[in-house]
Enzyme design. Structure first.
Site, PDB file in Angstrom:
ATOM      1  N   SER A 303       0.808  -1.209   0.000  1.00  0.00           N
ATOM      2  CA  SER A 303       0.000   0.000   0.000  1.00  0.00           C
ATOM      3  C   SER A 303       0.856   1.281   0.000  1.00  0.00           C
ATOM      4  CB  SER A 303      -0.955  -0.041   1.201  1.00  0.00           C
ATOM      5  OG  SER A 303      -1.906   0.974   1.140  1.00  0.00           O
ATOM      6  N   ASP A 314       9.788   5.594 -10.230  1.00  0.00           N
ATOM      7  CA  ASP A 314       9.288   6.206 -11.466  1.00  0.00           C
ATOM      8  C   ASP A 314      10.016   7.497 -11.822  1.00  0.00           C
ATOM      9  OD1 ASP A 314       7.540   4.159 -11.818  1.00  0.00           O
ATOM     10  OD2 ASP A 314       5.708   5.371 -11.752  1.00  0.00           O
ATOM     11  N   LYS A 328      -0.593  -4.233  -3.290  1.00  0.00           N
ATOM     12  CA  LYS A 328      -1.880  -3.681  -2.859  1.00  0.00           C
ATOM     13  C   LYS A 328      -1.995  -2.250  -3.370  1.00  0.00           C
ATOM     14  CE  LYS A 328      -4.791  -2.453   1.096  1.00  0.00           C
ATOM     15  NZ  LYS A 328      -5.006  -1.055   0.671  1.00  0.00           N
TER      16      LYS A 328
END
Length: 547
Positions: A303, A314, A328
């Site tokens: 999460s 990224d 998740k």
């Protein structure tokens, strides 16, 4: 003509009321048709017509007596099984403990304990907390609470006895083995913090280490305190450990990401069928936007941990090291119900800056979804190279260097570090995780707490404390009673025996310096931490993300 005005009003009044009444009926009719299709969630939850009717019939007519509340909970759980694995019902009795973890505090006396042979032994005392003020020490054993014996009591029962209203008092009878005497003391309960930053320290002259165990309401504040302290000690590069971090508050994760990633960059966005796209941006000058960064993750990182690691990956801000994360990527909204319980309903998905969803598939049922860890261990994903290939996921590209990353199955690290395996790995893990090992070390500390109190810093402990041959003889004898085969193999292998000694030192370090001491000790032989240090210090870092 003023005299005629009241008469005109009397003529038009009935007509006006009639028009309003007709309009009201028409609007009401249309509104009723609309609301019959758009019934609010609160009304739907309150009504539950068929469910309530069935439970009432069972309660009234069934051959045996039944618990209506249990039936209701089972029914709700059955309904939610048809949804995703992270939509859950939280009974009212569990709400307090769930809330405490995320809010970051509870009301108690400020000790950690371990049940050692049916006796409660205090393994840590919160500095400047209620118990410390009352003179309670690590190694003390609790015999009575408010004149009631707690020998043989369960963890849940003792917690309920020690916690209570802020300012209320609890009377304790304690045995101090190192002095062979019983003490009576009274402790006034206070607000006890639940720390989410387990450890923060300098690994070397330029490398800092911070470990976060969850993202709670206090995490960002704890992180900034740790970060500023490390920067003050000359930190130039950081190891951020998110292993076994199950997540928590999104805002805490994005606030920390904002300290690491440059301004005006997208950190994460959420979107769902009934919810608009919401972007979370880096909006301030962070304290550590420059400098080498390694983020450690594993199969227990979920999460909010994945959101933070995904944003770092990224934007090519740092190197992600470890094993593929939990996967998740669903957003839950909590709906409070009338009886004090709550429904945590999935309302949207998380997407990393490159647009990838990290949620792994759950369309084959909850059972297979929850068995993912065991399956990954069996197929070699955790002990070798990750078996999740390009065919199983969707390809995306990082924002700066346009490296290929994958979505749909957690965050796959830039550097994969599998579980260490050796000839005696299974036997070693059995001994390391055994309560017998912990019991023996705790008992040693309890009897020698006065001697151990001379160590006032981990550095002093690390340099001066020695595990004696007699300690190892005692430990071997204790373990051999239940693990004779494992002991014979491990004690014949120098490397495996070294891990046992490291665990002994780590348990003692935890009792002396809480979790900060524990991680300073175990990280010395942690292959993921050691791999991260090698990458931060070498040329491999620049080859992966630049800088």
């Amino acid at each position: 003509m003023p005299a005629d005005s009241p008469k005109r009003f009397n003529i038009w009044t009935p007509l006006t009321f009639s028009v309003i009444l007709i309009l009201g009926i028409l609007i009401g009719f249309q509104l009723n048709k609309y609301l019959s299709n758009k019934r609010p969630i609160s009304n739907a939850i309150e009504r539950n017509d068929r469910l309530e009717e069935i439970i009432d019939i069972v309660n009234a007519k069934y051959v045996d007596s039944v618990n209506a509340d249990s039936l209701y909970e089972d029914a709700v759980t059955g309904i939610l099984k048809h949804l995703d694995p992270h939509t859950v019902y939280i009974p009212a009795r569990d709400m307090a403990s769930v809330t405490e973890d995320l809010e970051g505090n509870f009301k108690g006396i400020g000790v950690e304990f371990y049940i050692l042979k049916d006796t409660l032994m205090i393994t840590s005392v919160l500095k400047n907390g209620p118990s410390a003020d009352a003179g309670i020490q690590t190694g003390d054993k609790i015999l009575k609470v408010n004149d009631s014996s707690v020998i043989g009591i369960t963890s849940e029962s003792i917690i309920s006895k020690l916690r209570g209203l802020e300012g209320s008092a609890v009377k304790l009878s304690l045995l101090r083995p190192s002095e062979n005497r019983v003490l009576e003391t009274q402790v006034k309960r206070g607000v006890i913090p639940i720390f989410s930053v387990d450890a923060s320290y300098m690994i070397d002259m330029v490398t800092g280490y911070i470990r976060i165990n969850r993202f709670s309401a206090t995490t960002y504040r704890e992180f900034m305190k740790a970060l500023n302290a490390l920067l003050g000690q000359g930190m130039k590069q950081l190891v951020l450990d998110l292993r076994q971090n199950p997540g928590g508050y999104l805002d805490a994760a994005t606030a920390i990401a904002d300290e690491l990633i440059g301004d005006n960059k997208l950190l994460v966005y959420t979107q769902g069928r009934a919810s608009d796209k919401e972007k979370y941006m880096a909006g301030q000058k962070g304290k550590f936007e420059k400098g080498r960064l390694a983020v450690l993750v594993d199969e227990g990182s979920a999460s909010a941990s994945e959101i933070l690691a995904g944003a770092v990956q990224d934007w090519d801000r740092g190197v992600v090291i470890g094993r593929r994360t939990y996967g998740k990527g669903l957003v839950q909204e909590q709906f409070e119900l009338g009886d004090g319980s709550a429904l945590r309903l999935t309302v949207a998905r998380y997407y990393t800056p490159s647009g990838r969803s990290i949620q792994r598939p759950y369309n084959k049922g909850r059972e297979l979804y929850e068995e993912d860890f065991e399956n990954r261990f069996r197929d070699g994903s955790l002990t070798g190279m990750d078996t999740l290939g390009p065919a199983d996921t969707i390809r995306y590209f990082t924002e700066e260097k346009h490296r290929i990353v994958y979505g749909g199955g957690g965050i796959k690290p830039d550097i994969v570090t599998p579980y260490e395996t050796s000839a005696y790995a299974s036997e070693l893990y059995e001994l390391l995780s055994s309560s017998t090992l912990s019991n023996t070390v705790y008992e040693y500390y309890s009897l020698h707490s006065k001697e151990m109190s001379v160590y006032t810093s981990f550095r002093q402990f690390d340099a001066s404390f020695t595990i004696t041959p007699q300690m190892m003889v005692t430990l071997k004898s204790s373990l051999s009673k239940d693990y004779a085969v494992q002991v014979s193999k491990v004690w014949s292998d120098a490397k495996s025996l070294g891990f046992i000694q490291q665990r002994v030192r780590a348990i003692l370090a935890r009792m002396l310096f809480r979790s900060n001491g524990y991680y300073q000790q175990v990280n010395k032989t942690d292959n993921v931490v050691l791999r991260a240090l090698g990458i931060l210090r070498g040329k491999e870092y620049a080859a992966i993300v630049g800088g």
